[in-house]
Write a protein that holds these residues in place. Structure first.
Motif, PDB file in Angstrom:
ATOM      1  N   CYS A  42       1.090  -1.285   0.480  1.00 22.94           N
ATOM      2  CA  CYS A  42      -0.212  -0.190   0.004  1.00 22.94           C
ATOM      3  C   CYS A  42       0.809   0.805  -0.009  1.00 22.94           C
ATOM      4  CB  CYS A  42      -1.229   0.162   0.680  1.00 22.94           C
ATOM      5  SG  CYS A  42      -0.189   0.071   3.246  1.00 22.94           S
ATOM      6  N   ASP A  43       2.613   0.963  -0.433  1.00 21.53           N
ATOM      7  CA  ASP A  43       2.654   2.800  -1.016  1.00 21.53           C
ATOM      8  C   ASP A  43       2.884   3.279   0.577  1.00 21.53           C
ATOM      9  OD1 ASP A  43       3.565   2.172  -3.359  1.00 21.53           O
ATOM     10  OD2 ASP A  43       1.450   2.744  -3.664  1.00 21.53           O
ATOM     11  N   PHE A  44       3.126   2.952   1.697  1.00 27.33           N
ATOM     12  CA  PHE A  44       3.445   2.754   3.316  1.00 27.33           C
ATOM     13  C   PHE A  44       4.249   4.004   3.392  1.00 27.33           C
ATOM     14  CE2 PHE A  44       4.176   2.680   7.428  1.00 27.33           C
ATOM     15  CZ  PHE A  44       3.593   3.324   7.756  1.00 27.33           C
ATOM     16  N   GLU A  45       5.078   4.944   3.595  1.00 30.07           N
ATOM     17  CA  GLU A  45       6.153   6.117   3.388  1.00 30.07           C
ATOM     18  C   GLU A  45       5.643   6.623   4.830  1.00 30.07           C
ATOM     19  OE1 GLU A  45       7.746   7.447  -0.265  1.00 30.07           O
ATOM     20  OE2 GLU A  45       5.650   7.519  -0.666  1.00 30.07           O
ATOM     21  N   ARG A  46       6.531   6.402   6.033  1.00 33.01           N
ATOM     22  CA  ARG A  46       6.444   7.304   6.784  1.00 33.01           C
ATOM     23  C   ARG A  46       7.450   8.954   6.542  1.00 33.01           C
ATOM     24  NH1 ARG A  46       6.395   4.802  12.754  1.00 33.01           N
ATOM     25  NH2 ARG A  46       5.907   6.711  13.810  1.00 33.01           N
ATOM     26  N   THR A  47       6.998   9.475   5.854  1.00 28.95           N
ATOM     27  CA  THR A  47       7.232  10.802   5.770  1.00 28.95           C
ATOM     28  C   THR A  47       6.883  11.681   6.028  1.00 28.95           C
ATOM     29  OG1 THR A  47       5.406  11.230   4.245  1.00 28.95           O
ATOM     30  CG2 THR A  47       7.078  10.221   3.451  1.00 28.95           C
ATOM     31  N   GLY A  48       6.222  11.787   7.463  1.00 26.76           N
ATOM     32  CA  GLY A  48       6.085  13.193   8.036  1.00 26.76           C
ATOM     33  C   GLY A  48       4.731  13.990   7.855  1.00 26.76           C
ATOM     34  N   GLU A  49       4.112  15.132   7.664  1.00 26.70           N
ATOM     35  CA  GLU A  49       3.875  16.095   7.714  1.00 26.70           C
ATOM     36  C   GLU A  49       3.899  17.343   7.695  1.00 26.70           C
ATOM     37  OE1 GLU A  49      -1.002  17.815   7.283  1.00 26.70           O
ATOM     38  OE2 GLU A  49      -0.413  15.765   8.443  1.00 26.70           O
ATOM     39  N   LEU A  50       4.237  18.333   6.395  1.00 27.52           N
ATOM     40  CA  LEU A  50       4.833  19.510   6.250  1.00 27.52           C
ATOM     41  C   LEU A  50       3.245  20.945   6.433  1.00 27.52           C
ATOM     42  CD1 LEU A  50       6.411  21.955   6.404  1.00 27.52           C
ATOM     43  CD2 LEU A  50       6.515  20.970   3.604  1.00 27.52           C
ATOM     44  N   GLU A  51       3.175  21.544   7.358  1.00 30.00           N
ATOM     45  CA  GLU A  51       1.880  22.178   7.969  1.00 30.00           C
ATOM     46  C   GLU A  51       2.732  23.702   7.398  1.00 30.00           C
ATOM     47  OE1 GLU A  51      -1.700  23.496  10.620  1.00 30.00           O
ATOM     48  OE2 GLU A  51      -0.272  22.529  10.919  1.00 30.00           O
ATOM     49  N   VAL A  52       1.681  24.381   6.045  1.00 27.06           N
ATOM     50  CA  VAL A  52       2.652  25.613   5.605  1.00 27.06           C
ATOM     51  C   VAL A  52       1.807  26.971   6.222  1.00 27.06           C
ATOM     52  CG1 VAL A  52       3.750  24.324   4.117  1.00 27.06           C
ATOM     53  CG2 VAL A  52       1.681  25.386   3.318  1.00 27.06           C
ATOM     54  N   ALA A  53       1.559  27.778   7.026  1.00 25.05           N
ATOM     55  CA  ALA A  53       1.003  28.577   7.326  1.00 25.05           C
ATOM     56  C   ALA A  53       1.568  29.777   5.684  1.00 25.05           C
ATOM     57  CB  ALA A  53       2.636  29.935   8.124  1.00 25.05           C
ATOM     58  N   THR A  54      -0.272  30.232   5.354  1.00 26.21           N
ATOM     59  CA  THR A  54      -0.449  30.941   4.012  1.00 26.21           C
ATOM     60  C   THR A  54      -0.420  32.346   4.288  1.00 26.21           C
ATOM     61  OG1 THR A  54      -2.424  30.095   3.565  1.00 26.21           O
ATOM     62  CG2 THR A  54      -0.765  29.159   2.800  1.00 26.21           C
ATOM     63  N   GLU A  55      -0.550  32.251   5.616  1.00 22.84           N
ATOM     64  CA  GLU A  55      -1.147  33.823   5.788  1.00 22.84           C
ATOM     65  C   GLU A  55       0.217  34.563   7.176  1.00 22.84           C
ATOM     66  OE1 GLU A  55      -3.325  35.814   4.566  1.00 22.84           O
ATOM     67  OE2 GLU A  55      -4.457  35.055   3.719  1.00 22.84           O
ATOM     68  N   PRO A  56      -0.143  35.527   7.592  1.00 21.07           N
ATOM     69  CA  PRO A  56       1.142  35.900   8.873  1.00 21.07           C
ATOM     70  C   PRO A  56       0.386  35.325   9.873  1.00 21.07           C
ATOM     71  CG  PRO A  56       0.893  37.887   7.382  1.00 21.07           C
ATOM     72  CD  PRO A  56      -0.177  36.678   6.414  1.00 21.07           C
ATOM     73  N   HIS A  57      -0.538  35.833  10.193  1.00 20.59           N
ATOM     74  CA  HIS A  57      -0.800  34.870  11.810  1.00 20.59           C
ATOM     75  C   HIS A  57      -0.891  33.594  12.060  1.00 20.59           C
ATOM     76  CE1 HIS A  57      -4.894  34.248   9.069  1.00 20.59           C
ATOM     77  NE2 HIS A  57      -5.418  33.573  10.274  1.00 20.59           N
ATOM     78  N   GLN A  58      -0.917  33.148  10.941  1.00 21.36           N
ATOM     79  CA  GLN A  58      -0.678  31.136  10.792  1.00 21.36           C
ATOM     80  C   GLN A  58       1.067  31.201  11.765  1.00 21.36           C
ATOM     81  OE1 GLN A  58      -1.414  30.132   6.793  1.00 21.36           O
ATOM     82  NE2 GLN A  58      -4.115  30.459   7.483  1.00 21.36           N
ATOM     83  N   LEU A  59       2.048  32.101  11.527  1.00 15.83           N
ATOM     84  CA  LEU A  59       3.244  31.464  11.738  1.00 15.83           C
ATOM     85  C   LEU A  59       3.237  31.421  12.875  1.00 15.83           C
ATOM     86  CD1 LEU A  59       4.984  34.108   9.389  1.00 15.83           C
ATOM     87  CD2 LEU A  59       5.391  31.427   9.845  1.00 15.83           C
ATOM     88  N   GLU A  60       2.040  31.957  13.962  1.00 15.58           N
ATOM     89  CA  GLU A  60       2.374  31.781  15.660  1.00 15.58           C
ATOM     90  C   GLU A  60       1.550  30.454  15.289  1.00 15.58           C
ATOM     91  OE1 GLU A  60       0.470  33.890  19.218  1.00 15.58           O
ATOM     92  OE2 GLU A  60       0.429  34.433  17.371  1.00 15.58           O
ATOM     93  N   TRP A  61       0.792  30.334  15.211  1.00 11.31           N
ATOM     94  CA  TRP A  61      -0.111  28.787  15.403  1.00 11.31           C
ATOM     95  C   TRP A  61       0.914  27.664  15.188  1.00 11.31           C
ATOM     96  CZ3 TRP A  61      -4.778  29.438  12.004  1.00 11.31           C
ATOM     97  CH2 TRP A  61      -5.791  30.144  12.366  1.00 11.31           C
ATOM     98  N   LEU A  62       2.132  27.956  13.496  1.00  8.80           N
ATOM     99  CA  LEU A  62       3.160  26.758  13.980  1.00  8.80           C
ATOM    100  C   LEU A  62       4.162  25.945  15.083  1.00  8.80           C
ATOM    101  CD1 LEU A  62       3.255  27.133   9.769  1.00  8.80           C
ATOM    102  CD2 LEU A  62       1.672  25.553  11.021  1.00  8.80           C
ATOM    103  N   GLN A  63       4.445  27.907  15.619  1.00  9.92           N
ATOM    104  CA  GLN A  63       4.988  27.998  16.506  1.00  9.92           C
ATOM    105  C   GLN A  63       4.963  27.126  17.720  1.00  9.92           C
ATOM    106  OE1 GLN A  63       8.723  30.081  16.908  1.00  9.92           O
ATOM    107  NE2 GLN A  63       9.067  28.344  18.409  1.00  9.92           N
ATOM    108  N   GLY A 118       6.034  30.176   5.927  1.00  7.75           N
ATOM    109  CA  GLY A 118       6.373  29.471   6.290  1.00  7.75           C
ATOM    110  C   GLY A 118       6.137  27.816   7.047  1.00  7.75           C
ATOM    111  N   GLY A 119       6.648  26.734   7.798  1.00 11.12           N
ATOM    112  CA  GLY A 119       6.081  25.317   7.570  1.00 11.12           C
ATOM    113  C   GLY A 119       6.780  25.229   9.134  1.00 11.12           C
ATOM    114  N   TRP A 120       6.265  24.250   9.342  1.00  8.84           N
ATOM    115  CA  TRP A 120       6.184  23.628  10.312  1.00  8.84           C
ATOM    116  C   TRP A 120       6.075  20.948   9.818  1.00  8.84           C
ATOM    117  CZ3 TRP A 120       2.621  20.171  13.606  1.00  8.84           C
ATOM    118  CH2 TRP A 120       2.841  19.300  14.583  1.00  8.84           C
ATOM    119  N   TRP A 121       7.478  20.460  10.049  1.00  8.55           N
ATOM    120  CA  TRP A 121       7.783  19.863   9.291  1.00  8.55           C
ATOM    121  C   TRP A 121       7.419  19.117  11.107  1.00  8.55           C
ATOM    122  CZ3 TRP A 121      11.877  17.705   5.868  1.00  8.55           C
ATOM    123  CH2 TRP A 121      11.566  16.781   5.621  1.00  8.55           C
TER     124      TRP A 121
END
Length: 471
Positions: free
Chosen positions: A132-153, A185-188
């Motif tokens: 089933c093509d299992f790949e433990r790659t993790g997930e990258l959450e990206v900010a597309t607005e400036p206020h989301q950077l604080e949430w990622l932090q 920005g992003g959180w991985w």
């Protein structure tokens, strides 16, 4: 200019088949015969999605001599389990933030059990040879607005505090991983999510069940349940199953136990699948080097990922509820949503202009007031159920199967002692209040996205009553 762009976004959909990509393939297994007689079993499982398949398989692992019968109204994996995005998350609580808000005293245990559960899924895939093509790659959450950077932090800090491999990325660092003009920005989360082929996982679990001796009857809906002589009887159109223990795994679909639906809201989610990217197209977005799952940090968020043949699945944003919790095949196709997703896709990756979509589809998610699974029982504990996974059932259903089996066999375990397992979300109000509340919440979330994430009075009231929505 905008009208011309809109036509281009719509034209990319012109040849997209209105069917889930994952199940539109020749390796789809043939269905089993429906139940046409009366039969007895030690354990009956109602529903052939991930929840039911894991329950049947783990029951056989715990005790190979257990006679298990699984009945499915259509075919195993035909609904949410076979048409989702293929994000297999460790989280049991629809994300760390939701878990910290709702179960702060046991979040460490819940997170540990979630990581152990993801490890166990990986081990089962290896043990049963599930391709089933299992790949433990993790997930990258990206900010597309400036206020989301604080949430990622905040997400990064919480992950680090729990000892996870977590990276907080600047705009330049994110662009080095995936090229999009929308990323700030992003959180991985490096270890907490695996990517997989959802239909092939369901088909692989089905095969493993059959090879373990589980009797599977597809095309066999359960119409009602009765009780007599210490057993429950599942009545189907042409037969019946009698068993002393029953696991109800019907997700968002109305099953034979009406009280479950008081807590579950069926919400339609939609997705697109592109044609395979060329090497040049893949290089233009830079994504192929790490292949992690992607999602943005908006309340109305998108999720997207690469397949093994370098297609891009792009879904999310709209989450649509229909009055009375209506579920119908025609609701799986929403051209307005498909066009909106196409527009958002090319805004995210303008360098892929000219790429076409091959498939478009939708399906229901079983959400609830706390946005993670809840458990219950009926018929003096002879029947147990789990529901409300809210889109994270690819991974969490295996944990839910363990909980259901613990409860059915009267086991006192670390799982059954969790407040998450012992408590339930508030029931949803009846119509028309349910529709009014859900649609007002959707409108409020869109407003929050447009106003730097600020939650209005309605959302604050939902937070105060335990019905807050953060994802």
């Amino acid at each position: 200019m905008q009208a011309k762009a809109s036509k281009l976004w719509a034209s990319a959909l012109s040849e997209a088949a209105p069917t889930p990509y994952w199940t539109d393939r020749p390796d789809r297994p043939a269905p089993t015969e429906p139940l046409t007689t009366a039969t007895d079993a030690d354990l009956a499982v109602i529903g052939g999605g991930y929840s039911g398949l894991w329950t049947a398989l783990i029951a056989k692992e715990r005790n190979p001599g257990t006679d298990v019968v699984l009945v499915e109204s259509a075919m195993c994996g035909h609904a949410a389990s076979g048409r989702n995005g293929g994000f297999c998350a460790a989280s049991l609580t629809h994300g760390l933030a939701n878990g910290m808000d709702r179960f702060p005293d046991e979040i460490d245990d819940l997170e540990r059990m979630g990581r152990e559960n993801l490890d166990a899924i990986a081990a089962a895939i290896r043990r049963y040879g599930i391709d089933c093509d299992f790949e433990r790659t993790g997930e990258l959450e990206v900010a597309t607005e400036p206020h989301q950077l604080e949430w990622l932090q905040e997400s990064h800090d919480a992950a680090v505090a729990l000892g996870y491999r977590s990276e907080l990325l600047t705009a330049a660092e994110v662009q080095n991983l995936v090229h999009s003009p929308t990323y700030l920005g992003g959180w991985w989360d490096r270890d907490g999510v695996a990517m997989l082929d959802p239909a092939r996982l369901a088909w692989g679990l089905r095969r493993a069940c059959l090879e373990s001796g589980v009797r599977i009857y597809e095309g066999t809906p359960v119409q009602r349940i009765s009780k007599s002589n210490g057993k429950l009887t599942m009545h189907t159109p042409h037969g019946e199953v009698r068993a002393p223990r029953v696991a109800l795994c019907t997700s968002a679909f109305q099953g034979p136990l009406a009280k479950v639906s008081r807590h579950v809201v069926p919400v339609y989610d939609y997705a697109l699948m592109t044609e395979p990217l060329t090497e040049e197209q893949l290089e233009s977005i830079g994504w192929g080097r790490h292949r992690m799952g992607l999602g943005d940090a908006s309340y109305q968020f998108h999720y997207y990922r690469l397949t093994s043949d370098n297609r891009i699945l792009f879904g999310g944003y709209d989450a649509i509820y229909h009055f009375g919790g209506k579920i119908a095949p025609d609701l799986e196709y929403n051209e307005e949503t498909f066009e909106r997703l196409s527009e958002h896709f090319f805004q995210t990756f303008p360098q892929l202009d000219g790429l076409r979509f091959t498939h478009r589809w939708g399906g229901i998610i079983d959400t609830c007031g706390r946005f993670c699974a809840f458990f219950g029982s009926a018929y003096k504990g002879r029947l147990v159920y789990a529901a409300g996974y809210t889109g994270l059932g690819v991974g969490a259903t295996r944990f839910g199967a363990e909980v259901m089996l613990d409860k059915l066999y009267g086991l006192d375990t670390e799982r059954t002692r969790l407040r998450m397992v012992r408590s339930r979300p508030l029931p949803m109000p009846p119509e028309p209040f349910r529709s009014v509340g859900i649609n007002l919440t959707r409108w409020s979330l869109a407003r929050a996205d447009a106003h730097q994430g600020r939650r209005n009075l309605w959302l604050k009231a939902m937070d105060a009553t335990g019905l807050g929505f953060d994802s």
